[in-house]
Design an enzyme around this catalytic site. Structure first.
Site, PDB file in Angstrom:
ATOM      1  N   ASP A  11     -42.424 -29.186 -18.081  1.00 38.26           N
ATOM      2  CA  ASP A  11     -41.249 -28.333 -18.275  1.00 38.26           C
ATOM      3  C   ASP A  11     -40.623 -28.661 -19.628  1.00 38.26           C
ATOM      4  OD1 ASP A  11     -39.265 -26.390 -17.552  1.00 38.26           O
ATOM      5  OD2 ASP A  11     -37.875 -28.031 -17.190  1.00 38.26           O
ATOM      6  N   SER A  12     -39.789 -27.749 -20.093  1.00 35.67           N
ATOM      7  CA  SER A  12     -39.061 -28.004 -21.335  1.00 35.67           C
ATOM      8  C   SER A  12     -38.125 -29.203 -21.168  1.00 35.67           C
ATOM      9  CB  SER A  12     -38.253 -26.764 -21.713  1.00 35.67           C
ATOM     10  OG  SER A  12     -37.431 -26.389 -20.622  1.00 35.67           O
ATOM     11  N   CYS A  74     -42.139 -24.435 -16.206  1.00 36.29           N
ATOM     12  CA  CYS A  74     -41.132 -23.725 -16.999  1.00 36.29           C
ATOM     13  C   CYS A  74     -41.454 -22.219 -17.051  1.00 36.29           C
ATOM     14  CB  CYS A  74     -41.162 -24.309 -18.411  1.00 36.29           C
ATOM     15  SG  CYS A  74     -40.040 -23.552 -19.558  1.00 36.29           S
ATOM     16  N   GLU A 161     -27.701 -28.706 -17.456  1.00 38.45           N
ATOM     17  CA  GLU A 161     -28.078 -29.848 -18.314  1.00 38.45           C
ATOM     18  C   GLU A 161     -26.911 -30.816 -18.494  1.00 38.45           C
ATOM     19  OE1 GLU A 161     -30.950 -30.707 -20.215  1.00 38.45           O
ATOM     20  OE2 GLU A 161     -32.072 -29.237 -19.064  1.00 38.45           O
ATOM     21  N   CYS A 195     -35.896 -19.230 -13.338  1.00 39.07           N
ATOM     22  CA  CYS A 195     -35.680 -20.326 -14.289  1.00 39.07           C
ATOM     23  C   CYS A 195     -35.583 -21.615 -13.476  1.00 39.07           C
ATOM     24  CB  CYS A 195     -34.388 -20.090 -15.071  1.00 39.07           C
ATOM     25  SG  CYS A 195     -33.918 -21.510 -16.085  1.00 39.07           S
ATOM     26  N   HIS A 197     -33.974 -24.247 -13.733  1.00 41.76           N
ATOM     27  CA  HIS A 197     -32.672 -24.899 -13.538  1.00 41.76           C
ATOM     28  C   HIS A 197     -31.804 -24.232 -12.475  1.00 41.76           C
ATOM     29  CE1 HIS A 197     -33.816 -26.776 -17.241  1.00 41.76           C
ATOM     30  NE2 HIS A 197     -32.659 -27.380 -17.401  1.00 41.76           N
TER      31      HIS A 197
HETATM   32  N1  DGL Z   1     -37.334 -24.481 -18.073  1.00 47.70           N
HETATM   33  C1  DGL Z   1     -36.765 -23.255 -18.604  1.00 47.70           C
HETATM   34  C2  DGL Z   1     -37.223 -22.080 -17.746  1.00 47.70           C
HETATM   35  O1  DGL Z   1     -37.596 -22.207 -16.596  1.00 47.70           O
HETATM   36  C3  DGL Z   1     -35.255 -23.300 -18.650  1.00 47.70           C
HETATM   37  C4  DGL Z   1     -34.713 -24.284 -19.657  1.00 47.70           C
HETATM   38  C5  DGL Z   1     -35.017 -23.947 -21.106  1.00 47.70           C
HETATM   39  O2  DGL Z   1     -34.544 -22.909 -21.615  1.00 47.70           O
HETATM   40  O3  DGL Z   1     -35.721 -24.742 -21.704  1.00 47.70           O
HETATM   41  O4  DGL Z   1     -37.197 -20.972 -18.232  1.00 47.70           O
END
Ligand code: DGL
Length: 278
Positions: A11-12, A74, A161, A195, A197
């Site tokens: 993930d990011s 992600c 975050e 997403c 999060h």
């Molecule tokens: N992990 C990203 C997603 O699921 C969300 C966080 C980001 O923008 O890096 O789209």
């Protein structure tokens, strides 16, 4: 480091832990490597080229650490990088390895939830702009089965975050986005949290969404889809090591990751910092 071949979850940043948690709940026997590119997050605001380059670097690194299968937890990476990695990079760098995303399984699950075909997609700006959800939906169901409303919620990731889940700011922005989504299609019966999060905001989403609305988090869907994939691919399943261990890596300082990841996972975790590209 774990011996044998593992499942990588990328993930990011922290959000993919909501997916990892469900995967481990359903498939606790395997060994996992989680990689969060926290130093370069958020991905949701980056261009296609940048998300693709970052994701490709992370996948290559997970391969070099012994992963045979990588899940792009992600949505933004799944939307902007998955197809190119599958079609262009894998045949060249690792034809025997596999990379899977989260959008396809979420779209496959849609039909079980929506009764009237009016659905909403909540996601980052990048995922919405990519059109990946509408495209996958059209590929799978044609263009008439669903009426789709997409909405980007750019404030939701920073709220998560920064661990602002319970403050007045989170309530304000969650209510605002849900009202906007609902106004766009008052007949909507199902919303995908597209997403990683957003499941962390689920208590607030439930508070402000109409009680009749199905709100779909992806974790259990991705976990179910992975279990199904491994059943259908014994050649992959048999190679995976099974000691039930998880190693965590982040491109940010380990202590920062450990603190936030502890909140996501609900337990203490140990992380190692790494640099991308390696
Ligand atoms: N992990 C990203 C997603 O699921 C969300 C966080 C980001 O923008 O890096 O789209």
């Amino acid at each position: 480091m774990l011996q044998g071949e593992k499942i990588g979850v990328f993930d990011s940043g922290y959000g993919g832990l909501t997916i990892l948690k469900e995967i481990v709940r359903v498939l606790p026997q395997y060994d996992y490597i989680y990689l969060g590119d926290n130093a370069r997050a958020p991905y949701g605001t980056h261009s296609f080229d940048v998300v693709y380059r970052y994701t490709r670097e992370a996948v290559s690194h997970l391969f070099s650490m012994g992963c045979r299968l990588v899940i792009l937890a992600c949505n933004t990476a799944s939307a902007k990088a998955l197809r190119t990695i599958q079609q262009v990079d894998l045949p060249e760098i690792a034809p025997e390895k596999r990379v899977l995303g989260v959008i396809r399984p979420s779209v496959e699950a849609l039909a079980q939830y929506s009764q009237n075909g009016h659905i909403g997609i909540l996601a980052t700006r990048g995922t919405v702009a990519s059109g990946s959800y509408p495209l996958e939906i059209e590929k799978l169901y044609g263009s008439h089965k669903f009426r789709i409303t997409q909405l980007a919620c750019p404030m939701w990731v920073p709220l998560v975050e920064n661990n602002e889940l319970n403050g007045a700011g989170a309530a304000y922005f969650v209510e605002k986005s849900l009202r906007e989504l609902w106004c766009a299609d008052p007949e909507m019966d199902t919303v995908i949290l597209g997403c990683t999060h957003y499941p962390l905001l689920l208590p607030l989403i439930r508070q402000f969404a109409p009680s009749s609305l199905n709100v779909i988090s992806q974790g259990h869907i991705v976990a179910g889809s992975l279990a199904n994939y491994l059943q259908r691919h014994p050649e992959m399943e048999q190679r995976l090591s099974k000691q039930g261990e998880i190693c965590y890596f982040s491109t940010e300082k380990a202590e920062l990751f450990e603190e936030m990841a502890g909140i996501f996972m609900g337990k203490l975790i140990q992380c190692t910092q790494l640099r991308l590209p390696c």
